[in-house]
Design a protein around this motif. Sequence first.
Motif, PDB file in Angstrom:
ATOM      1  N   ASP A 107      30.239 -34.097  32.152  1.00 43.88           N
ATOM      2  CA  ASP A 107      29.839 -35.269  32.939  1.00 43.88           C
ATOM      3  C   ASP A 107      30.584 -35.206  34.262  1.00 43.88           C
ATOM      4  OD1 ASP A 107      28.895 -37.746  33.741  1.00 43.88           O
ATOM      5  OD2 ASP A 107      29.965 -38.897  32.218  1.00 43.88           O
ATOM      6  N   HIS A 170      35.915 -42.333  30.462  1.00 46.26           N
ATOM      7  CA  HIS A 170      35.770 -42.261  29.005  1.00 46.26           C
ATOM      8  C   HIS A 170      36.110 -40.874  28.503  1.00 46.26           C
ATOM      9  CE1 HIS A 170      31.933 -40.119  29.824  1.00 46.26           C
ATOM     10  NE2 HIS A 170      31.855 -40.976  30.832  1.00 46.26           N
ATOM     11  N   ILE A 172      35.028 -37.597  26.152  1.00 48.14           N
ATOM     12  CA  ILE A 172      33.760 -36.866  26.130  1.00 48.14           C
ATOM     13  C   ILE A 172      33.898 -35.640  25.237  1.00 48.14           C
ATOM     14  CG2 ILE A 172      34.373 -35.551  28.216  1.00 48.14           C
ATOM     15  CD1 ILE A 172      31.374 -35.668  28.979  1.00 48.14           C
ATOM     16  N   HIS A 177      29.871 -40.390  25.476  1.00 42.97           N
ATOM     17  CA  HIS A 177      30.922 -41.408  25.610  1.00 42.97           C
ATOM     18  C   HIS A 177      31.730 -41.460  24.315  1.00 42.97           C
ATOM     19  CE1 HIS A 177      28.055 -42.914  28.736  1.00 42.97           C
ATOM     20  NE2 HIS A 177      29.194 -42.975  29.390  1.00 42.97           N
ATOM     21  N   GLU A 178      32.992 -41.102  24.422  1.00 35.60           N
ATOM     22  CA  GLU A 178      33.923 -41.159  23.297  1.00 35.60           C
ATOM     23  C   GLU A 178      35.137 -41.995  23.710  1.00 35.60           C
ATOM     24  OE1 GLU A 178      32.845 -36.715  21.485  1.00 35.60           O
ATOM     25  OE2 GLU A 178      34.886 -37.118  22.204  1.00 35.60           O
ATOM     26  N   GLN A 181      38.598 -45.349  26.581  1.00 40.36           N
ATOM     27  CA  GLN A 181      38.145 -45.812  27.894  1.00 40.36           C
ATOM     28  C   GLN A 181      39.264 -45.602  28.904  1.00 40.36           C
ATOM     29  OE1 GLN A 181      36.674 -49.856  27.689  1.00 40.36           O
ATOM     30  NE2 GLN A 181      34.742 -49.165  26.819  1.00 40.36           N
TER      31      GLN A 181
END
Length: 252
Positions: A107, A170, A172, A177-178, A181
């Motif tokens: 990402d 986040h 990844i 999204h893992e 945060q």
Amino acid sequence: MAITIKSAKEIELMMESGKILAEVLERLEEFIKPGISTLDIDREGERIMRSYNTIPSFLDYNGYPASICVSVNDQVVHGIPTAERILQEGDIVSLDAGVIHKGYHSDAARTVAVGEISEEARLLIDRTKQSFFEGIKFARAGCHLYEISAAIDDYISQFGYGIVRDLVGHGIGRNLHEDPQIPNFKQKRRGVKLQPGMTLAIEPMINMGRADVVWEDDDWTVSTDDGSLSAHYENTVLITDGDPVILTLPTK
């Protein structure tokens, strides 16, 4: 919070995923010019992604209808590409994209000038990018997660910009999204201690005016509440025993 530590094989696959995404974004930056539509960008981005036999991470993710998030001027993130939105000289455009390579996500985001832009806009882009690099000085094993957040905040605050608070970075990996945060602003706590094998998507989103944002009627596009310009810079980062490894920058 369940933060995944990646194995050597997983890290290898994420490095491959990141390298492909870096090349996609680099080619898209060269593609951008006045007169093209945001839909042109999306189509070109998806074409390049699929030429590497990767899957666009964002396409149909929670119903998102495109492969590239293309956000223009006061749009912060998640702009939906359309044939009607034509880029003009002086615009700035944020490209946010991800690919899935052999089951692993990468990402990254860049904000790009369309032709000649104002000095104010150029500084916003440059400072947003630099805030990422200030943050990852603390993306090291033994540091704490929110030291990254504080470093971004400390750097940006001197310019009077607004740091978007409604959206954060986040973790990844197998998922886009893992945990955890990663806010781009100071926290009262230190956060988790960073360990080798963590992979993080760190992504400052910075407004020239206030931090406040609004969701547009399409339920995706996030724009600045005051109509000011916004910039976005993101990379997928691997925590190691030494310096962090940025997986989504081109390797020369």
